[in-house]
Design an enzyme around this catalytic site. Structure first.
Site, PDB file in Angstrom:
ATOM      1  N   SER A 143      30.192  33.592  32.587  1.00  0.00           N
ATOM      2  CA  SER A 143      30.044  32.784  31.377  1.00  0.00           C
ATOM      3  C   SER A 143      29.587  31.366  31.698  1.00  0.00           C
ATOM      4  CB  SER A 143      31.367  32.736  30.599  1.00  0.00           C
ATOM      5  OG  SER A 143      32.392  32.158  31.395  1.00  0.00           O
ATOM      6  N   ALA A 170      42.822  31.733  52.044  1.00  0.00           N
ATOM      7  CA  ALA A 170      43.300  33.055  52.475  1.00  0.00           C
ATOM      8  C   ALA A 170      42.622  34.156  51.662  1.00  0.00           C
ATOM      9  CB  ALA A 170      44.817  33.140  52.324  1.00  0.00           C
ATOM     10  N   ASN A 200      32.064  37.789  41.438  1.00  0.00           N
ATOM     11  CA  ASN A 200      31.948  36.323  41.449  1.00  0.00           C
ATOM     12  C   ASN A 200      33.112  35.621  40.769  1.00  0.00           C
ATOM     13  OD1 ASN A 200      30.272  33.631  41.289  1.00  0.00           O
ATOM     14  ND2 ASN A 200      30.915  34.093  39.188  1.00  0.00           N
ATOM     15  N   TYR A 215      43.623  29.818  48.288  1.00  0.00           N
ATOM     16  CA  TYR A 215      42.188  30.065  48.052  1.00  0.00           C
ATOM     17  C   TYR A 215      41.486  30.453  49.355  1.00  0.00           C
ATOM     18  CZ  TYR A 215      37.435  28.980  46.369  1.00  0.00           C
ATOM     19  OH  TYR A 215      36.097  29.037  46.026  1.00  0.00           O
TER      20      TYR A 215
END
Ligand code: NDP
Length: 264
Positions: free
Chosen positions: A14, A158, A90, A156
């Site tokens: 988005s 890891a 993503n 994050y």
């Protein structure tokens, strides 16, 4: 690069990097299912993408950390576009704190969105591709933070390091069925995620990490993803491509110093 007649799912599309990836895939001829959790933003993004690029962008609301939601995504995607040949994992989120202060809920949310979300969508894609005999492509979004280290981002980092290893295993398993699996590891990219937390001082600290002397743009990542997803990369699998302006050569700024005052 020619993706005419190809179909893709891009999660977290988005805004930011995912939106740019969807746009690039469409520019090269693909029809794309775009996903996010917030329906209004997703619907507007899909309308804009379809109007701009002359291909179909189909919005499907999905929380990638939820197996039922991912199953619904693949049901809707195949109903709308038929065979799905490309998956781009993503979707992502981010919080910052040092380990001693990190809330369990933030750990769970970041690990679940990135690592579990990548697993659930990859599992669904490999099952779909195998069942239909599609020699598809999966591209996972990692980060320079998987290979370079800073304070304040353990969950994050890891998750992203986990995604890199997951990419390798998925490439081995997928290869038997003609499915390629790769990753891209962005450095800092100007998106809503990074702008939300950034101060001028943080921007200056980042500036010193670049070899190519500028911040990254979503298009920098979209180009790399499109390449890996295309017939220009038929013999590339199991790698994670750093797209970071050279930050890995010089090291990350110290997030704890620049973004979490009082944690030194
Ligand atoms: P943005 O915050 O700009 O966009 C994130 C997207 O993911 C939005 O569409 C958001 O929509 C969606 N999303 C978040 N959580 C979920 C979920 N659980 N299920 C489905 N969709 C979700 O982020 P960026 O574009 O900056 O980042 C994209 C990816 O690139 C992430 O994986 C990030 O970790 C990675 N990355 C980014 C870097 C950067 O500097 N920007 C650097 C390195 C890696 P919604 O909230 O409505 O669900």
């Amino acid at each position: 690069m020619n993706l005419i007649g190809t179909t893709a799912i891009v999660t977290g599309a988005s805004k930011g990097i995912g939106y740019a990836v969807a746009a690039y895939l469409m520019q090269h001829g693909a029809d794309v299912v775009v996903t996010a959790r917030s329906e209004d933003a997703l619907t507007s993004a899909a309308e804009e993408l379809s109007a701009t690029h002359g291909r179909r962008a189909v919005p499907v609301v999905c929380d990638v950390s939820d197996a039922t939601s991912v199953a619904h995504l693949f049901d809707r995607a195949t109903a709308e576009l038929g065979d799905i040949a490309i998956l781009v994992n993503n979707a992502g989120n981010s919080t910052l704190d040092t380990i001693d202060n990190l809330a369990e809920a933030d750990w769970d949310s970041v690990i679940d969105t990135h690592l579990k979300g990548t697993f659930l969508c990859t599992q669904a894609a490999i099952t779909h591709m195998r069942t239909r005999g599609i020699k598809g492509v999966i591209v996972n979004t990692s980060s320079v933070e998987a290979v370079a280290t800073t304070r304040g981002n353990a969950h994050y980092s890891a998750a992203k390091a986990g995604i890199d290893k997951f990419t390798e295993v998925a490439a081995l398993e997928g290869g038997r069925h003609g499915i390629r699996v790769n990753g891209v590891a962005p450095g800092i990219i100007v998106t809503p995620m990074t702008q939300a937390a950034a101060t001028e001082e943080f921007h200056r600290a980042w500036q010193q990490t670049f070899s190519v002397d500028r911040f990254g743009e979503p298009d920098d990542i979209a180009k790399a993803v499109t390449f890996l997803a295309s017939d220009y990369a038929p013999w590339i699998t199991g790698i994670t491509l750093l797209v970071d302006g050279g930050t890995h050569l010089r090291g990350l700024p110290d997030y704890a110093e620049h973004l979490l005052p009082g944690t030194n």
